[in-house]
Design a protein around this motif. Structure first.
Motif, PDB file in Angstrom:
ATOM      1  N   ASP A  13       0.530  -6.297 -27.801  1.00  0.00           N
ATOM      2  CA  ASP A  13       0.870  -6.003 -26.640  1.00  0.00           C
ATOM      3  C   ASP A  13       0.876  -4.508 -26.076  1.00  0.00           C
ATOM      4  N   LEU A  14      -0.389  -4.130 -26.232  1.00  0.00           N
ATOM      5  CA  LEU A  14      -0.536  -2.642 -25.562  1.00  0.00           C
ATOM      6  C   LEU A  14      -0.711  -2.709 -24.171  1.00  0.00           C
ATOM      7  N   ALA A  15      -1.314  -3.792 -23.481  1.00  0.00           N
ATOM      8  CA  ALA A  15      -1.476  -3.843 -22.102  1.00  0.00           C
ATOM      9  C   ALA A  15      -1.948  -5.374 -21.738  1.00  0.00           C
ATOM     10  N   THR A  16      -2.069  -5.743 -20.607  1.00  0.00           N
ATOM     11  CA  THR A  16      -2.312  -6.897 -20.087  1.00  0.00           C
ATOM     12  C   THR A  16      -3.663  -7.047 -19.199  1.00  0.00           C
ATOM     13  N   THR A  17      -4.410  -7.893 -19.097  1.00  0.00           N
ATOM     14  CA  THR A  17      -5.477  -8.177 -18.156  1.00  0.00           C
ATOM     15  C   THR A  17      -5.485  -9.707 -17.767  1.00  0.00           C
ATOM     16  N   LEU A  18      -6.277 -10.004 -16.691  1.00  0.00           N
ATOM     17  CA  LEU A  18      -6.399 -11.368 -16.316  1.00  0.00           C
ATOM     18  C   LEU A  18      -7.711 -11.544 -16.547  1.00  0.00           C
ATOM     19  N   VAL A  19      -8.036 -12.711 -17.516  1.00  0.00           N
ATOM     20  CA  VAL A  19      -9.272 -13.201 -17.638  1.00  0.00           C
ATOM     21  C   VAL A  19      -9.581 -14.593 -16.609  1.00  0.00           C
ATOM     22  N   GLN A  20     -10.358 -14.429 -15.680  1.00  0.00           N
ATOM     23  CA  GLN A  20     -10.476 -15.586 -14.743  1.00  0.00           C
ATOM     24  C   GLN A  20     -11.702 -16.384 -14.560  1.00  0.00           C
ATOM     25  N   ARG A  21     -11.551 -17.714 -14.429  1.00  0.00           N
ATOM     26  CA  ARG A  21     -12.591 -18.383 -13.862  1.00  0.00           C
ATOM     27  C   ARG A  21     -13.208 -17.840 -12.640  1.00  0.00           C
TER      28      ARG A  21
END
Length: 294
Positions: free
Chosen positions: A182-190
């Motif tokens: 839980d160090l960061a978030t990102t979006l992995v998108q289609r």
């Protein structure tokens, strides 16, 4: 080389159950760092006690991580390899030598919770670290994503959206390790595509122009693009000589992602469709289609 880190819950504790599959060999014929890493982590995950928060370091190596930086969104298509940069700060005790050949660290992003991830993505190569003080270093690596092929990341369409960052460190000499979630978030998108066609061309002023197109996005399971249905899409117009598009109306894609609407010809210019995007699919604009109004 490709890393696959899997986080699991064992007796209520956070544990790193496996790291690589299949094992690989380095270019010089010796065993790769991945197989060695998997062996040591396997030894280190037994008998761990429960931890109160996934953001706390887990392990017996005195290393912690912070300032994890990654792109806000990562667009992934159907076949092409995608690589995105990651950097983070590594803080360690004085007896940890991050320049040693026995020391290794790497970032991972995972979908789901730290105790029950549904997938994870890591780098082809471990991070490189530059010391900034006696007990800190800045580490850099890349997250590598393969939508298809022998190195497939096994992405499912349902996994599009928010992923979380984690970092690992391992000292081969002491066989001690540390992991932090839980160090960061990102979006992995289609990844998305959008087309447009305005007709007839040319057209008389005041006549009706029919504008058609299609909104589609990557299907990670079939490795093809398919229509994105029931999505709001704007029809926009840019007058010849202008650099600004104006929204004329908003319509929705049909059950196959197709778009169709009409407008009145008023002046020479470009028509395009514009999609604002969602958490699972990036925004995209079609290239403008020029219509000559006579």
């Amino acid at each position: 080389m490709r890393i696959r880190a899997t986080v699991a819950a064992a007796s209520g504790a956070l544990a790193l159950s496996a790291l690589v599959a299949p094992a690989a060999h380095a270019a010089d014929g010796g065993p790769s760092y991945r197989s060695e890493l998997a062996k040591v982590f396997s030894q280190q995950t037994s008998g761990r006690s429960a931890f109160s928060a996934a953001s706390d370091p887990v392990g017996d190596l005195d290393v912690s991580f912070s300032d994890f930086k990654i792109a806000k969104a990562i667009k992934v298509g159907t076949t092409a390899h995608v690589s995105t940069a990651v950097s983070y700060k590594l803080t360690h005790s004085a007896d940890v030598d991050v320049t040693s050949e026995d020391f290794l660290t790497l970032p991972v992003i995972y979908r789901g919770s730290s105790t029950a991830p549904v997938n994870d993505l890591g780098p082809d190569e471990p991070a490189t670290c530059a010391e900034t003080s006696a007990t800190t270093a800045v580490c850099k690596a890349r997250i590598d994503i393969y939508p298809s092929g022998a190195n497939s990341s096994l992405l499912k369409n349902s996994q599009a959206g928010t992923w979380h960052g984690a970092a690992f460190a391992l000292d081969f000499a002491s066989e001690k390790s540390s992991v932090q979630f839980d160090l960061a978030t990102t979006l992995v998108q289609r990844n998305s595509k959008l087309t447009v066609n305005a007709a007839p061309e040319p057209v008389k002023k005041g006549r009706t122009i029919t504008v058609t197109g299609k909104l589609s996005r990557a299907n990670w399971e079939t490795h093809k693009y398919a229509g994105y249905t029931n999505q709001p899409v704007k029809l926009q117009f840019r007058k010849k000589g202008s650099s600004t598009y104006t929204t004329l109306k908003t319509i929705k894609s049909d059950s196959t992602g197709n778009l169709r609407t009409t407008t009145t010809a008023s002046a020479d210019g470009y028509y395009r469709f514009a999609f604002a995007g969602t958490s699972t699919t990036p925004a995209v604009n079609a290239a403008g289609d020029f219509v000559d109004v006579q």
